[in-house]
Design a protein around this motif. Sequence first.
Motif, PDB file in Angstrom:
ATOM      1  N   LYS A 163       0.805  -1.123  -0.068  1.00 39.16           N
ATOM      2  CA  LYS A 163       0.100   0.032  -0.098  1.00 39.16           C
ATOM      3  C   LYS A 163       0.815   1.328   0.090  1.00 39.16           C
ATOM      4  O   LYS A 163       0.517   2.164  -0.654  1.00 39.16           O
ATOM      5  CB  LYS A 163      -0.976  -0.078   1.040  1.00 39.16           C
ATOM      6  CG  LYS A 163      -2.416   0.368   0.802  1.00 39.16           C
ATOM      7  CD  LYS A 163      -3.334   0.281   2.025  1.00 39.16           C
ATOM      8  CE  LYS A 163      -3.979  -1.105   2.044  1.00 39.16           C
ATOM      9  NZ  LYS A 163      -4.625  -1.360   3.367  1.00 39.16           N
ATOM     10  N   ALA A 164       2.020   1.124   0.686  1.00 34.69           N
ATOM     11  CA  ALA A 164       2.834   2.219   0.777  1.00 34.69           C
ATOM     12  C   ALA A 164       3.663   2.507  -0.536  1.00 34.69           C
ATOM     13  O   ALA A 164       4.692   3.355  -0.464  1.00 34.69           O
ATOM     14  CB  ALA A 164       3.809   2.313   2.091  1.00 34.69           C
ATOM     15  N   GLY A 165       3.502   1.915  -1.470  1.00 34.20           N
ATOM     16  CA  GLY A 165       3.957   1.934  -3.013  1.00 34.20           C
ATOM     17  C   GLY A 165       5.141   0.629  -3.141  1.00 34.20           C
ATOM     18  O   GLY A 165       5.944   0.960  -4.202  1.00 34.20           O
ATOM     19  N   GLY A 166       5.271  -0.182  -2.188  1.00 33.77           N
ATOM     20  CA  GLY A 166       6.495  -1.238  -2.508  1.00 33.77           C
ATOM     21  C   GLY A 166       5.745  -1.994  -3.273  1.00 33.77           C
ATOM     22  O   GLY A 166       5.476  -3.135  -2.980  1.00 33.77           O
ATOM     23  N   ASP A 167       6.066  -1.993  -4.812  1.00 33.65           N
ATOM     24  CA  ASP A 167       5.052  -3.193  -5.360  1.00 33.65           C
ATOM     25  C   ASP A 167       6.287  -4.042  -6.301  1.00 33.65           C
ATOM     26  O   ASP A 167       5.810  -4.805  -6.955  1.00 33.65           O
ATOM     27  CB  ASP A 167       4.414  -2.273  -6.773  1.00 33.65           C
ATOM     28  CG  ASP A 167       5.356  -1.343  -7.453  1.00 33.65           C
ATOM     29  OD1 ASP A 167       6.526  -0.943  -7.286  1.00 33.65           O
ATOM     30  OD2 ASP A 167       4.606  -0.579  -8.199  1.00 33.65           O
ATOM     31  N   SER A 168       7.426  -3.907  -5.977  1.00 31.24           N
ATOM     32  CA  SER A 168       8.572  -4.811  -6.524  1.00 31.24           C
ATOM     33  C   SER A 168       9.221  -5.393  -5.387  1.00 31.24           C
ATOM     34  O   SER A 168       9.758  -4.734  -4.546  1.00 31.24           O
ATOM     35  CB  SER A 168       9.319  -4.350  -7.508  1.00 31.24           C
ATOM     36  OG  SER A 168      10.140  -3.253  -6.950  1.00 31.24           O
TER      37      SER A 168
END
Lengths: 409, 294
Positions: A163-168
């Motif tokens: 959710k905090a933007g950690g998509d990898s």
Amino acid sequence: MQFDRRSLIAGGSALALGGLASRSPRAQAANTIKLGVLNDQSGVYRDISGPTSVACVRQAVQDAGSHGFNVEVLVADHQNKPDVGSNIARQWIDRDGVDVILDVPNSAVALAVNGVVREKNKVYLNSTAATADLTGPQCSPNTVHWTYDTWMLARSTGGAMVKAGGDSWFFITADYAFGHALERDTSNFVKAQNGKVIGTVRHPLGNTDFSSFLVQAQSSRAKVVGLANAGADTINAVKQAAEFGLTRRGTKLAVLLMFINDVHGLGLQAAQGLVCTETFYWDLNDRTRAFTAKVKPHLAGNLPSMSHAGCYAAALHYLKAVADMGAAAAKADGAAAVARMKAMPTEDDCFGAGSIRADGRKIHPSYLFEVKAPNESKGAWDYYKLLQTTPAEDAFRPMAEGACPMVRS
Amino acid sequence: MDDIFGIPAPLLFGQLLLGLINGAFYAMLSLGLAVIFGLLNIVNMAHGAQFMMGAFCAWMLLAWAGIGYWWALILSPIIIGFTGIVLEKLFISKLYKLDHLYGLLLTFGLALIIEGVFRNEFGSSGLPYRIPPELSGAWDLGFMFMPIYRGWVVVAALILCLATWLIIEKTRLGAYLRAATENAALVQAFGVNVPRMVTLTYGFGVALAAIGGVLAAPIYSVNPQMGSNLIIVVFAVVVIGGMGSILGSILTGFALGIVEGLTKVFWPEASATVIFVIMAIVLLARPAGLFGRA
């Protein structure tokens, strides 16, 4: 040969006494519930299980009060070896008449013991093992998985990271049942939210040097490095991640399983800012503080983490079920005792009100904590601030997705 | 960027460097073992526990007496070396006439007792110990991020290894030591106090382990198991290098660190076993070890 009356009487009374002497312990055994705490007393998981779990189970016995049966607590060290663990479980049940096996950290040992307890129709209250398979494909009518599991950690810590933007993601995973399960559950979450897993590296349990893995993670350019390990492995990895400036280029460290005892070992200087998920924190509310104050004198400097609280609450709830159905019935049929536990709502100081699902999963809220900076901490063990609470019904894997054969219909 | 065997070159260089750093620890510990075995004929299974005691001693100095890293680097080896001397006087000196196995069993037992006592006292989660401020931070080498502290560890290990090798191979004291291992009675006849020399040698070997412990404290978790995780590998290093060969143990320590580092790139799951595979091969081909005298 001649008998006079006196010798006959003497002989008769001796026989009678002998009979009595041999009968009374058996009578007592039928009325004694034996709880066996099987955990790591000497290795890497000693502080998150070990003597503190034993003290918490003893506290539960005391708090359950007297209901016309005796309770005895046994302790053994499984040394993190599945063969040792299942042998002790067999011996305890066959020879010593143990009714319940409690705690059992280390997912590999936990799964081995799960099979033994089911085969012998006794009760298995697991608190410290993480693998969600205990209430998934390996679920059993004799098992309650109390405290936490890999799915719930993945959802809480992993979900917050995505959710905090950690998509990898790049995973550093302990190479055994627990690490694999935690990595699998977290990957599923990441992928479900359109994130991707760039790489993974598996290290042996009890690895000392993580620099090599951390550098691999760094060069993968993943946004999040997920640590799917526990105990001393996690401590070493976090310490060395700071050393190698992992987070300096914006990479985030996701410690998927961390107990407050690990934070204590890391020190706030190294651990500050990390987020982790637990289902119990000693300083959460008045009831948890009261529980901690009660057990603290028996803990030799350690403080209870969620795993210890789970041992307490599980033992307490089991003893309530025994009081309800009678000791003889509980001893005779482990599955029936577990069924009774599932039928009764749970209530204790550590987790509040809760319940146990048909697949053996105990449900309660999970809490996402952030580790305090040294200047925010007001004293010893004042380590966490609460970021978010996941309600009980959302915290754990929905029963239908677990592939537990008992609930498939 | 060029690839080497499918691995990006910068990553490979980084791993070589890291392997060298881990090799520094292996070299330091196996050096102490080699010195003790070479001169006392004792397989010192307590070496890992003594490494751990070195780290704990640094922590105690800081937490209880406010004494920092640099003093700990000097004081901890002296204190732990002294406990080694006491052990040698009380127990180990009784075993020189017996088979190797007795020394091994005794020191193994001692290691279990020491680790058990520390575990009871301090738990298993470990204790925090910070990198000294002078050495914190890192250099950006372009291909990797190099913590200054790790660089310091390699330098310190190289200095220690070189100094030890020089003392034993090039000085008069070293000549006495080597002579005493060949023929103790003859050396004693020349007026050298051999038992005292042997005691001090054991203390020195233990002090080397303790320095390793202090160097490890800021980067590894300071916990009672920290030595036992390392010691098995270090024994393999000594066996591969050749029991008792000082130079052999130093070179093998660094070399195996590098081999292990590379394994962590190509096949991470095997990184814990690769050293033992090499050990098995070396034992088959050269039973006395790479640098040992048959």
